[in-house]
Design an enzyme around this catalytic site. Structure first.
Site, PDB file in Angstrom:
ATOM      1  N   ARG A 199      -6.965   2.744 -14.773  1.00 40.93           N
ATOM      2  CA  ARG A 199      -7.050   3.262 -13.587  1.00 40.93           C
ATOM      3  C   ARG A 199      -7.939   4.540 -13.555  1.00 40.93           C
ATOM      4  O   ARG A 199      -8.724   4.876 -12.546  1.00 40.93           O
ATOM      5  CB  ARG A 199      -5.666   3.416 -12.878  1.00 40.93           C
ATOM      6  CG  ARG A 199      -5.044   2.145 -12.400  1.00 40.93           C
ATOM      7  CD  ARG A 199      -3.845   2.570 -11.781  1.00 40.93           C
ATOM      8  NE  ARG A 199      -4.059   2.739 -10.325  1.00 40.93           N
ATOM      9  CZ  ARG A 199      -3.864   3.946 -10.069  1.00 40.93           C
ATOM     10  NH1 ARG A 199      -3.466   5.021 -10.541  1.00 40.93           N
ATOM     11  NH2 ARG A 199      -4.127   4.139  -8.563  1.00 40.93           N
TER      12      ARG A 199
ATOM     13  N   GLY B 153       0.781  -1.205  -0.053  1.00 39.69           N
ATOM     14  CA  GLY B 153       0.050   0.028  -0.084  1.00 39.69           C
ATOM     15  C   GLY B 153       0.773   1.464   0.020  1.00 39.69           C
ATOM     16  O   GLY B 153       0.238   2.390   0.016  1.00 39.69           O
TER      17      GLY B 153
ATOM     18  N   CYS C 133     -15.793   3.877 -26.622  1.00 39.59           N
ATOM     19  CA  CYS C 133     -17.084   4.626 -26.483  1.00 39.59           C
ATOM     20  C   CYS C 133     -17.564   4.802 -25.371  1.00 39.59           C
ATOM     21  O   CYS C 133     -18.816   3.983 -25.096  1.00 39.59           O
ATOM     22  CB  CYS C 133     -18.027   3.954 -27.576  1.00 39.59           C
ATOM     23  SG  CYS C 133     -17.490   4.207 -29.294  1.00 39.59           S
TER      24      CYS C 133
ATOM     25  N   GLU D 267       5.157  -6.069   2.100  1.00 43.60           N
ATOM     26  CA  GLU D 267       4.718  -6.214   0.675  1.00 43.60           C
ATOM     27  C   GLU D 267       4.381  -5.272  -0.148  1.00 43.60           C
ATOM     28  O   GLU D 267       3.263  -5.074  -0.689  1.00 43.60           O
ATOM     29  CB  GLU D 267       3.521  -7.279   0.567  1.00 43.60           C
ATOM     30  CG  GLU D 267       3.504  -8.413   1.588  1.00 43.60           C
ATOM     31  CD  GLU D 267       2.224  -9.143   1.743  1.00 43.60           C
ATOM     32  OE1 GLU D 267       1.138  -8.372   1.514  1.00 43.60           O
ATOM     33  OE2 GLU D 267       2.141 -10.465   2.187  1.00 43.60           O
ATOM     34  N   PRO D 268       5.372  -4.355  -0.590  1.00 41.94           N
ATOM     35  CA  PRO D 268       5.011  -3.342  -1.689  1.00 41.94           C
ATOM     36  C   PRO D 268       4.704  -3.669  -3.064  1.00 41.94           C
ATOM     37  O   PRO D 268       5.430  -4.596  -3.297  1.00 41.94           O
ATOM     38  CB  PRO D 268       6.319  -2.521  -1.649  1.00 41.94           C
ATOM     39  CG  PRO D 268       7.296  -3.509  -1.145  1.00 41.94           C
ATOM     40  CD  PRO D 268       6.904  -4.367  -0.340  1.00 41.94           C
ATOM     41  N   GLY D 269       3.836  -3.271  -3.738  1.00 44.90           N
ATOM     42  CA  GLY D 269       3.531  -3.708  -5.096  1.00 44.90           C
ATOM     43  C   GLY D 269       3.981  -2.478  -5.784  1.00 44.90           C
ATOM     44  O   GLY D 269       4.869  -2.373  -6.581  1.00 44.90           O
ATOM     45  N   ARG D 270       2.790  -1.410  -5.982  1.00 45.11           N
ATOM     46  CA  ARG D 270       2.850  -0.583  -6.861  1.00 45.11           C
ATOM     47  C   ARG D 270       4.326   0.401  -6.557  1.00 45.11           C
ATOM     48  O   ARG D 270       4.935   0.772  -7.445  1.00 45.11           O
ATOM     49  CB  ARG D 270       1.878   0.518  -6.761  1.00 45.11           C
ATOM     50  CG  ARG D 270       2.084   1.873  -6.065  1.00 45.11           C
ATOM     51  CD  ARG D 270       0.902   2.432  -5.769  1.00 45.11           C
ATOM     52  NE  ARG D 270      -0.332   1.689  -5.482  1.00 45.11           N
ATOM     53  CZ  ARG D 270      -1.549   1.648  -6.047  1.00 45.11           C
ATOM     54  NH1 ARG D 270      -1.875   2.227  -7.084  1.00 45.11           N
ATOM     55  NH2 ARG D 270      -2.607   0.822  -5.580  1.00 45.11           N
TER      56      ARG D 270
HETATM   57  C1  LIG Z   1      -2.403  -5.617  -3.749  1.00 47.36           C
HETATM   58  C2  LIG Z   1      -1.691  -6.080  -2.346  1.00 47.36           C
HETATM   59  C3  LIG Z   1      -0.531  -5.719  -2.097  1.00 47.36           C
HETATM   60  C4  LIG Z   1       0.320  -4.257  -2.677  1.00 47.36           C
HETATM   61  O1  LIG Z   1      -0.473  -3.523  -2.684  1.00 47.36           O
HETATM   62  P1  LIG Z   1       0.237  -2.177  -3.368  1.00 47.36           P
HETATM   63  O2  LIG Z   1      -0.664  -0.874  -3.261  1.00 47.36           O
HETATM   64  O3  LIG Z   1       0.532  -2.239  -4.920  1.00 47.36           O
HETATM   65  O4  LIG Z   1       1.489  -1.739  -2.625  1.00 47.36           O
HETATM   66  C5  LIG Z   1       0.319  -6.329  -1.061  1.00 47.36           C
HETATM   67  N1  LIG Z   1      -0.384  -7.380  -0.313  1.00 47.36           N
HETATM   68  C6  LIG Z   1      -1.624  -7.865  -0.769  1.00 47.36           C
HETATM   69  C7  LIG Z   1      -2.124  -8.985   0.178  1.00 47.36           C
HETATM   70  C8  LIG Z   1      -2.221  -7.070  -1.560  1.00 47.36           C
HETATM   71  O5  LIG Z   1      -3.422  -7.770  -1.884  1.00 47.36           O
END
Ligand SMILES: *Cc1c(COP(=O)(O)O)cnc(C)c1O
Length: 415
Positions: free
Chosen positions: A311, A237, A341, A272-275
């Site tokens: 998004r 997050g 459209c 757990e960073p994603g973005r």
């Molecule tokens: C989506 C998700 C993340 C990553 O979220 P980001 O906003 O991309 O950092 C981490 N852990 C879990 C369980 C998720 O579902």
């Protein structure tokens, strides 16, 4: 690795080599996803350097491309997966299945079959459950391995209500029920951790709420016995500055606040960073095909659409935009939309952009996360190609789809 950790905290669109972007658009056509793997590695390294004694996993769903997963693994990361396909693709990219973590959210049978089969061979795999129901289904499959409990901390944070998962009943075990569920897990499984993912898109201003959720996770870890747990995972997050005037997340401050919020723990901290790892490593190049003067705005039509990046349509998200072909032209306020459209297919309203002309290439920034990953073939549009940049070279990592690709499954079904 230390050089990578010292990389700048933010990369804005005008930090890219615009001439190179224009030549990529020439060479590979548009729309085009560009993914800078060096930046992926640098983002991972910088984030993990800020949390030196924590374990940082990459949340694969932000971008599950093989080249991206390989870059994360090369940078020393491990991978968090939320679906069986992500597990499979992580293994294909070279991940050790013993180090994977699978977060089950209303998991379909096939996902549990796949995860338990994998764990039978690789007992280091961890399965995170967010419902007691899932435990029962795991037991039915003979699973008695590593379990983490996802907690619903009751506090959500994030940039949009659709991603503020922390207080949404869909995610995790209700806070007060966690101790009894921990007992239940210990009877038949190996309880190794607690987990919470409290939202998405947290920037410095949102840190306090985020940390309130984290302190509840720390409190619960001590209640169920943090000395009996291997890890406490506070999820991802962590946000990126989508707007030009958003400040990047202050990682040192974030790290201090997270540490302080979680309190003393015997167990290891996991994140757990994603973005954060992939967003500013990627952008979309798109060509201007239409300029239309309307009574109250100038409409700029481009060849990317909500099928390329959903998004803005889905979350109302802001993505920076730059005229790569003529960055120095005088700016004018324009509305930028794609060929789909629906009025939702708009990337920017009344946005100042260096006056676009037909044939110009524009870049849409921060598209490395939840870009290609959420792309569709809506309007029978073949998905664009993706080019990876690494060590000064570029290469196609996903070729442009053709109409044959769009219709293949239908044809294979006899149509
Ligand atoms: C989506 C998700 C993340 C990553 O979220 P980001 O906003 O991309 O950092 C981490 N852990 C879990 C369980 C998720 O579902």
């Amino acid at each position: 690795m230390s050089d990578l950790a010292d990389s700048p905290a933010v990369r804005r669109l005008d930090d890219w080599d615009l001439e190179r972007l224009e030549s990529l658009a020439d060479e590979y056509d548009t729309p085009l996803y560009v993914m800078d793997l060096d930046r992926v590695k640098a983002n991972y390294a910088r984030f993990s350097a800020a949390f030196p004694d924590a374990h940082v996993m990459y949340a694969a769903k932000a971008h599950t491309g093989k080249a991206v997963l390989e870059a994360v693994l090369e940078a020393g990361g491990s991978i968090e997966c939320a679906a069986w396909g992500e597990l499979r693709r992580s293994i294909d990219a070279g991940a050790d299945p013993n180090e994977l973590q699978y977060t089950a959210v209303n998991p379909p049978d096939h996902d549990l079959d796949y995860a338990t089969d994998l764990a039978a061979e690789h007992p280091g795999l961890t399965i995170t459950i967010g419902a007691v129901d899932t435990l029962e289904r795991l037991a039915e499959r003979g699973y008695d391995g590593r379990i983490a409990i996802r907690i619903n901390p009751g506090i959500g944070t994030g940039h949009h209500e659709k991603v503020a998962t922390g207080a949404d009943a869909k995610f995790g075990i209700p806070y007060e029920r966690v101790p009894e569920v921990a007992e239940r897990v210990r009877e038949d499984f190996d309880l190794v951790g607690l987990h919470a993912h409290a939202g998405s898109g947290v920037l410095t201003a949102g840190l306090e709420d985020h940390c309130r959720a984290i302190s509840r996770v720390g409190e619960m870890a001590r209640r169920v016995g943090d000395d009996t747990l291997e890890f406490v995972d506070v999820g991802g997050g962590y946000g990126v500055p989508y707007r030009e005037d958003d400040e990047p997340l202050d990682l040192e401050k974030t790290s201090n606040m997270v540490r302080e919020a979680i309190g003393d723990l015997e167990a290891q901290l996991k994140l757990e960073p994603g973005r954060y790892v992939v967003a500013d490593a990627g952008l979309i190049l798109s060509e201007v095909n239409t300029i239309k003067e309307a009574p109250d705005t100038t409409v700029v039509g481009i060849d990317a659409s909500l099928a390329t990046l959903i998004r803005p349509a889905m979350f109302g998200s802001y993505h920076p935009m730059l005229n790569v072909s003529a960055p120095d032209r005088e700016a004018r306020e324009v509305t930028v939309g794609g060929p789909v459209c629906t009025s939702a297919d708009v990337f920017a309203h009344d946005r100042p952009v260096a006056r676009p002309e037909r044939g110009d290439v524009v870049a849409i920034g921060n598209a490395g996360s939840y870009g290609y990953e959420l792309a569709s073939q809506f309007h029978s549009q073949p998905r664009p190609a993706e080019v990876a940049l690494e060590d000064g070279e570029d290469r196609v990592v996903r070729r442009r789809e053709t109409l044959e690709d769009v219709t293949r499954v239908e044809r294979e079904s006899g149509q």
